[in-house]
Design an enzyme around this catalytic site. Structure first.
Site, PDB file in Angstrom:
ATOM      1  N   ALA A 162      -3.510  27.895  32.585  1.00 19.65           N
ATOM      2  CA  ALA A 162      -3.252  28.887  33.248  1.00 19.65           C
ATOM      3  C   ALA A 162      -3.569  29.705  31.523  1.00 19.65           C
ATOM      4  O   ALA A 162      -3.397  28.995  30.915  1.00 19.65           O
ATOM      5  CB  ALA A 162      -1.530  28.335  33.875  1.00 19.65           C
ATOM      6  N   GLY A 209      -3.343  24.402  34.242  1.00 16.44           N
ATOM      7  CA  GLY A 209      -3.339  24.678  35.250  1.00 16.44           C
ATOM      8  C   GLY A 209      -5.013  23.721  36.434  1.00 16.44           C
ATOM      9  O   GLY A 209      -5.270  24.431  37.209  1.00 16.44           O
ATOM     10  N   GLU A 237       1.437  21.275  29.211  1.00 20.58           N
ATOM     11  CA  GLU A 237       2.347  22.104  29.808  1.00 20.58           C
ATOM     12  C   GLU A 237       4.433  22.075  29.182  1.00 20.58           C
ATOM     13  O   GLU A 237       4.958  23.098  28.643  1.00 20.58           O
ATOM     14  CB  GLU A 237       3.207  21.973  31.136  1.00 20.58           C
ATOM     15  CG  GLU A 237       2.779  22.859  32.045  1.00 20.58           C
ATOM     16  CD  GLU A 237       0.771  21.418  32.454  1.00 20.58           C
ATOM     17  OE1 GLU A 237       0.995  20.609  31.764  1.00 20.58           O
ATOM     18  OE2 GLU A 237       0.407  22.824  33.320  1.00 20.58           O
ATOM     19  N   GLU A 256      -5.183  20.534  37.352  1.00 14.81           N
ATOM     20  CA  GLU A 256      -4.087  20.722  38.846  1.00 14.81           C
ATOM     21  C   GLU A 256      -5.050  21.231  40.044  1.00 14.81           C
ATOM     22  O   GLU A 256      -5.037  21.022  40.965  1.00 14.81           O
ATOM     23  CB  GLU A 256      -3.466  22.292  38.787  1.00 14.81           C
ATOM     24  CG  GLU A 256      -1.710  21.232  37.703  1.00 14.81           C
ATOM     25  CD  GLU A 256      -0.384  22.117  37.641  1.00 14.81           C
ATOM     26  OE1 GLU A 256      -0.946  23.544  37.424  1.00 14.81           O
ATOM     27  OE2 GLU A 256      -0.119  21.973  37.844  1.00 14.81           O
TER      28      GLU A 256
HETATM   29  N1  CO8 Z   1      -4.481  30.400  27.892  1.00 18.53           N
HETATM   30  C1  CO8 Z   1      -5.564  31.456  27.794  1.00 18.53           C
HETATM   31  N2  CO8 Z   1      -6.512  31.690  26.444  1.00 18.53           N
HETATM   32  C2  CO8 Z   1      -6.580  30.346  25.832  1.00 18.53           C
HETATM   33  C3  CO8 Z   1      -6.805  29.110  26.806  1.00 18.53           C
HETATM   34  C4  CO8 Z   1      -5.267  28.994  27.974  1.00 18.53           C
HETATM   35  N3  CO8 Z   1      -4.591  28.205  28.562  1.00 18.53           N
HETATM   36  N4  CO8 Z   1      -6.628  27.597  26.340  1.00 18.53           N
HETATM   37  C5  CO8 Z   1      -7.713  28.546  25.415  1.00 18.53           C
HETATM   38  N5  CO8 Z   1      -7.551  29.801  25.574  1.00 18.53           N
HETATM   39  C6  CO8 Z   1      -8.570  30.936  24.247  1.00 18.53           C
HETATM   40  C7  CO8 Z   1      -7.748  30.684  22.911  1.00 18.53           C
HETATM   41  O1  CO8 Z   1      -6.707  31.704  22.871  1.00 18.53           O
HETATM   42  C8  CO8 Z   1      -9.250  31.246  22.481  1.00 18.53           C
HETATM   43  O2  CO8 Z   1      -8.815  32.725  22.319  1.00 18.53           O
HETATM   44  P1  CO8 Z   1      -9.666  33.308  20.761  1.00 18.53           P
HETATM   45  O3  CO8 Z   1     -11.097  32.991  20.495  1.00 18.53           O
HETATM   46  O4  CO8 Z   1      -9.608  34.993  21.904  1.00 18.53           O
HETATM   47  O5  CO8 Z   1      -8.425  33.534  20.048  1.00 18.53           O
HETATM   48  C9  CO8 Z   1     -10.303  30.351  23.510  1.00 18.53           C
HETATM   49  O6  CO8 Z   1      -9.461  29.976  24.161  1.00 18.53           O
HETATM   50  C10 CO8 Z   1     -10.494  29.190  22.713  1.00 18.53           C
HETATM   51  O7  CO8 Z   1     -10.079  28.594  22.719  1.00 18.53           O
HETATM   52  P2  CO8 Z   1      -9.817  27.377  21.549  1.00 18.53           P
HETATM   53  O8  CO8 Z   1      -9.991  28.596  19.740  1.00 18.53           O
HETATM   54  O9  CO8 Z   1      -8.355  27.511  21.096  1.00 18.53           O
HETATM   55  O10 CO8 Z   1     -10.494  26.499  21.538  1.00 18.53           O
HETATM   56  P3  CO8 Z   1     -10.202  25.176  20.482  1.00 18.53           P
HETATM   57  O11 CO8 Z   1     -12.037  24.277  20.991  1.00 18.53           O
HETATM   58  O12 CO8 Z   1     -10.309  25.045  19.232  1.00 18.53           O
HETATM   59  O13 CO8 Z   1      -8.888  24.301  21.345  1.00 18.53           O
HETATM   60  C11 CO8 Z   1      -7.948  23.393  23.450  1.00 18.53           C
HETATM   61  C12 CO8 Z   1      -9.379  23.748  22.685  1.00 18.53           C
HETATM   62  C13 CO8 Z   1      -7.555  22.268  22.390  1.00 18.53           C
HETATM   63  C14 CO8 Z   1      -8.211  23.087  24.412  1.00 18.53           C
HETATM   64  C15 CO8 Z   1      -7.483  24.935  23.036  1.00 18.53           C
HETATM   65  O14 CO8 Z   1      -8.079  26.304  23.636  1.00 18.53           O
HETATM   66  C16 CO8 Z   1      -5.919  24.500  23.565  1.00 18.53           C
HETATM   67  O15 CO8 Z   1      -4.775  23.836  23.427  1.00 18.53           O
HETATM   68  N6  CO8 Z   1      -5.687  25.560  24.712  1.00 18.53           N
HETATM   69  C17 CO8 Z   1      -4.186  25.317  25.654  1.00 18.53           C
HETATM   70  C18 CO8 Z   1      -4.087  24.507  26.344  1.00 18.53           C
HETATM   71  C19 CO8 Z   1      -2.729  24.361  27.540  1.00 18.53           C
HETATM   72  O16 CO8 Z   1      -1.648  24.561  26.802  1.00 18.53           O
HETATM   73  N7  CO8 Z   1      -3.351  24.639  28.295  1.00 18.53           N
HETATM   74  C20 CO8 Z   1      -2.006  24.723  29.144  1.00 18.53           C
HETATM   75  C21 CO8 Z   1      -1.557  26.601  29.776  1.00 18.53           C
HETATM   76  S1  CO8 Z   1       0.014  26.126  30.691  1.00 18.53           S
HETATM   77  C22 CO8 Z   1      -0.438  25.572  32.034  1.00 18.53           C
HETATM   78  O17 CO8 Z   1      -1.927  25.429  32.906  1.00 18.53           O
HETATM   79  C23 CO8 Z   1       0.110  25.871  33.384  1.00 18.53           C
HETATM   80  C24 CO8 Z   1      -0.046  25.915  35.063  1.00 18.53           C
HETATM   81  C25 CO8 Z   1       0.845  26.134  35.946  1.00 18.53           C
HETATM   82  C26 CO8 Z   1       1.669  27.779  35.851  1.00 18.53           C
HETATM   83  C27 CO8 Z   1       2.303  27.963  36.762  1.00 18.53           C
HETATM   84  C28 CO8 Z   1       1.976  29.789  37.006  1.00 18.53           C
HETATM   85  C29 CO8 Z   1       3.725  30.071  36.758  1.00 18.53           C
END
Ligand code: CO8
Length: 257
Positions: A65, A110, A133, A113
């Site tokens: 998400a 998400g 998460e 999911e």
């Molecule tokens: N949300 C928003 N932006 C994101 C997300 C995300 N989940 N994942 C990546 N991005 C963005 C980064 O911020 C980055 O943006 P920018 O270039 O502007 O800085 C861009 O995408 C590229 O990402 P990275 O530079 O981090 O790329 P890497 O290859 O270095 O890393 C990863 C890839 C390992 C996937 C890393 O991006 C990461 O850890 N992302 C987050 C993963 C995460 O924690 N996901 C879970 C989110 S929580 C969730 O999904 C809960 C679901 C239920 C919600 C229920 C509602 C209440």
């Protein structure tokens, strides 16, 4: 509705839906859910679409998400955001057409999911899976705590949910989280081939095998068997007769619908 986050291509009865926000690793925002709700309704109403494939553009399937959108939410808004997303994924899950996830890269939070709400998952050997998460101090909100244990067993599910660590495609295959792993360049040809195979089968049987399996999975065994028998019988009024006649007459079946 005009689609901005989703790219939709319909060819030979197969709708390929590509989540296309690669700059944010296809993170799921409000716009995604609005578009998905509208698309699910549209696909449900179209007889020419037999199978749906969902994939992501770039190096991610979906990296979760949208954290930027979630961070400022209040308790009530967080619960509402979760409920709305659950509703969208549930309507995808009960759509009367098979949905295949073609997991091309990161399927996290998400994003995993979303893949869990599909009927089965085919993965690139480069894909990574996880429910991170707990790293963010939250829990899944789109039903991973419910779907993951049902799909891969409680021990495997809690391993993924509690560690928040990513696992690779082979590990995901071993756990039964994905059904097939292929090289990245083989992902779409493989998935489209599977979709084509399914689209060539008896259309009512395909719809009913999905709904009876899914409904029966949540029932007790006897009730599920009763549902199966009743549904089995209903097919003798139309399509099964044609499929069996065609077999006996040594010709391809001519499906209706
Ligand atoms: N949300 C928003 N932006 C994101 C997300 C995300 N989940 N994942 C990546 N991005 C963005 C980064 O911020 C980055 O943006 P920018 O270039 O502007 O800085 C861009 O995408 C590229 O990402 P990275 O530079 O981090 O790329 P890497 O290859 O270095 O890393 C990863 C890839 C390992 C996937 C890393 O991006 C990461 O850890 N992302 C987050 C993963 C995460 O924690 N996901 C879970 C989110 S929580 C969730 O999904 C809960 C679901 C239920 C919600 C229920 C509602 C209440």
């Amino acid at each position: 509705m005009t689609y901005e986050v989703l790219k939709v291509n319909v060819t030979e009865g197969i709708a390929t839906v590509t989540i296309s926000r690669p700059q944010a690793l296809n993170a799921l925002n409000t716009r995604f859910f609005q578009e998905m709700d509208s698309l699910i309704a549209e696909i449900g109403a179209r007889n020419d679409i037999k199978v749906v494939v969902i994939t992501g553009e770039g190096k991610a399937f979906v990296a979760g998400a949208d954290i930027g959108e979630m961070v400022h939410k209040t308790k009530a808004e967080g619960a509402e955001f979760s409920k709305a997303g659950q509703k969208t994924l549930r309507s995808l899950e009960i759509l009367d057409k098979p949905v295949i996830a073609a997991v091309n890269g990161f399927a996290l939070g998400g994003g995993l999911e979303l893949a869990l709400a599909c009927d089965f998952r085919v993965s690139s050997s480069k894909a990574k899976f996880g429910q991170p998460e707990v790293n963010l101090g939250v829990i899944p909100g789109y039903a991973a705590t419910q779907r993951l244990p049902r799909l891969i067993g409680l021990g495997n599910a809690l391993f993924i949910l509690l560690t928040g660590e990513m696992i690779g495609a082979e590990e995901a295959l071993r756990m039964g989280l994905v059904q097939k792993v292929v090289e990245p360049e083989e992902l779409m040809p493989t998935v489209l081939g599977l979709a084509k195979t399914i689209a060539s089968k008896g259309p009512k049987a395909v719809k009913l095998v999905k709904s009876v399996s899914r409904r029966g999975f949540l029932m007790d065994f006897e009730a599920g068997c009763a549902l199966e028998s009743e549904t089995f019988g209903s097919l003798f009024e139309n399509e099964a007769a044609e499929g069996m006649r065609a077999f006996l007459e040594k010709r391809p079946p001519k499906w209706q619908g």
